[in-house]
Design an enzyme around this catalytic site. Structure first.
Site, PDB file in Angstrom:
ATOM      1  N   ASP A 178      -7.665 -13.908 -18.669  1.00 10.20           N
ATOM      2  CA  ASP A 178      -8.832 -14.785 -18.805  1.00 10.20           C
ATOM      3  C   ASP A 178      -8.404 -16.225 -19.077  1.00 10.20           C
ATOM      4  OD1 ASP A 178      -9.631 -14.643 -22.282  1.00 10.20           O
ATOM      5  OD2 ASP A 178      -7.811 -13.879 -21.345  1.00 10.20           O
ATOM      6  N   GLU A 223      -6.089 -16.730 -21.843  1.00  9.53           N
ATOM      7  CA  GLU A 223      -4.753 -16.140 -21.667  1.00  9.53           C
ATOM      8  C   GLU A 223      -4.490 -15.023 -22.670  1.00  9.53           C
ATOM      9  OE1 GLU A 223      -2.454 -19.719 -22.146  1.00  9.53           O
ATOM     10  OE2 GLU A 223      -2.640 -20.263 -20.051  1.00  9.53           O
TER      11      GLU A 223
END
Length: 341
Positions: A62, A65
């Site tokens: 995402d 991270e």
């Protein structure tokens, strides 16, 4: 790979950005430059589109991270890349690729619909987690709001109105998610118990990074969401009140009598007395989020990544570039609403 790789929003964003440039070249009567940008499967826009079209079913990390899954934000970026890519491919005579990209966009749309959780009453940020952090139990995440305000067509002439409306800022499910996030952060941050304008917004309720504080860029993003949603309602001359978004709208009204009069199923038109009050309420909210950012800024106006959840002082990474981009985007959305453009 290390540090949250792959992040599959990246190829989609790159493709969309270059498609926007190609569209400008087309308008200027320079299709040769657009074709050069388009390239082929080995390089250029088409290489990014091919990556997205064959990889969107895979999980990736995402925007934070942290979690490998199917993410609402990533899928929104991939959907727009496919739709815009189909438009450009058709313009340049690559009709087979255009059909393929459109088909992938429809598949991504079906996957995006899975993120709405009617039992929770908001959009769940991630599905099918297979790696990364495992303690984000609520599924609430401000990345959903980033998806609604950022994953917009770079050229509004490219896509149809229906395609642009898909999970747009005024979508009742997006507004319901914004309300759920605001409520969680109001209760979760001591700094939100003080007599200050607006609400400081964080990433997600379970956040532990650097102590789990509100973020400047997300507080500005909530300002942008309110401006963009109000603009969409103004353009359509209607504010439909759904069961999902009722609580969001009730929060905007100051008069108890107005709140009592608002109910799900109403469609507020400019002739309805509550239409103007709702729009003005959204403008006030937008300004309040910006005022909150200003309250916590350093004396010289600089903005660090986060605002301490207790003291409100700037903390974590200094002068985060994303903060300033988010602030400028919020101000642009605010101006566009007020100027009627």
């Amino acid at each position: 790979g290390p540090w949250g790789r792959p992040q599959d929003d990246g190829p989609a964003e790159e493709a969309s950005t270059l498609i926007s440039l190609a569209a400008e070249f087309m308008k200027e009567g320079r299709p040769d430059l657009a074709r050069e940008l388009y390239g082929d499967a080995n390089g250029g826009i088409k290489a990014g589109l091919e990556y997205v079209s064959h990889r969107w079913r895979n999980t990736s990390f995402d925007v934070w991270e942290e979690v490998k899954a199917h993410h609402f934000d990533t899928s929104m970026a991939q959907r727009y890349a496919m739709l815009e890519g189909a438009w450009l491919a058709r313009k340049l005579g690559d009709s087979g690729a255009a059909d393929w990209y459109e088909a992938q966009a429809r598949g991504i749309e079906a996957q995006l619909q899975r993120h709405w959780d009617p039992a929770r009453g908001y959009l769940v940020t991630a599905l099918d987690r297979d790696e990364g952090l495992d303690y984000k139990s609520s599924g609430l995440d401000a990345a959903v709001i980033l998806a609604a305000i950022h994953r917009r067509p770079l050229d509004e002439q490219v896509l149809s109105a229906a395609e642009r409306d898909f999970f747009s800022p005024s979508d009742p499910r997006v507004l319901a998610t914004a309300h759920a996030l605001k409520r969680a952060f109001k209760a979760g941050y001591a700094v939100n118990q003080r007599d200050l304008p607006g609400t400081a917004i964080g990433r997600y309720p379970e956040d532990r990074y650097y102590g789990g504080n509100p973020w400047v860029l997300l507080t500005a993003a909530f300002s942008q969401l309110h401006s963009m949603a109000a603009r969409e309602f103004m353009q359509k001359r209607a504010v439909p009140v759904h069961a999902e978004s009722l609580a969001f709208f009730l929060d905007l009204l100051e008069d108890p009598a107005d709140r009592a009069a608002l109910r799900a199923g109403l469609v507020l038109t400019p002739e309805h007395p509550l239409f103007t009050k709702v729009i003005l309420g959204m403008m006030r909210e937008s300004d309040a989020y910006l005022a909150r950012v200003k309250v916590h800024a350093n004396p010289d106006g600089s903005l660090s990544e986060q605002m301490d959840r207790d003291s409100g002082y700037m903390t974590s990474a200094r002068d985060l570039t994303w903060n300033y981009a988010s602030l400028l985007s919020a101000l642009e959305a605010r101006d566009a609403l007020r100027e009627g453009r």
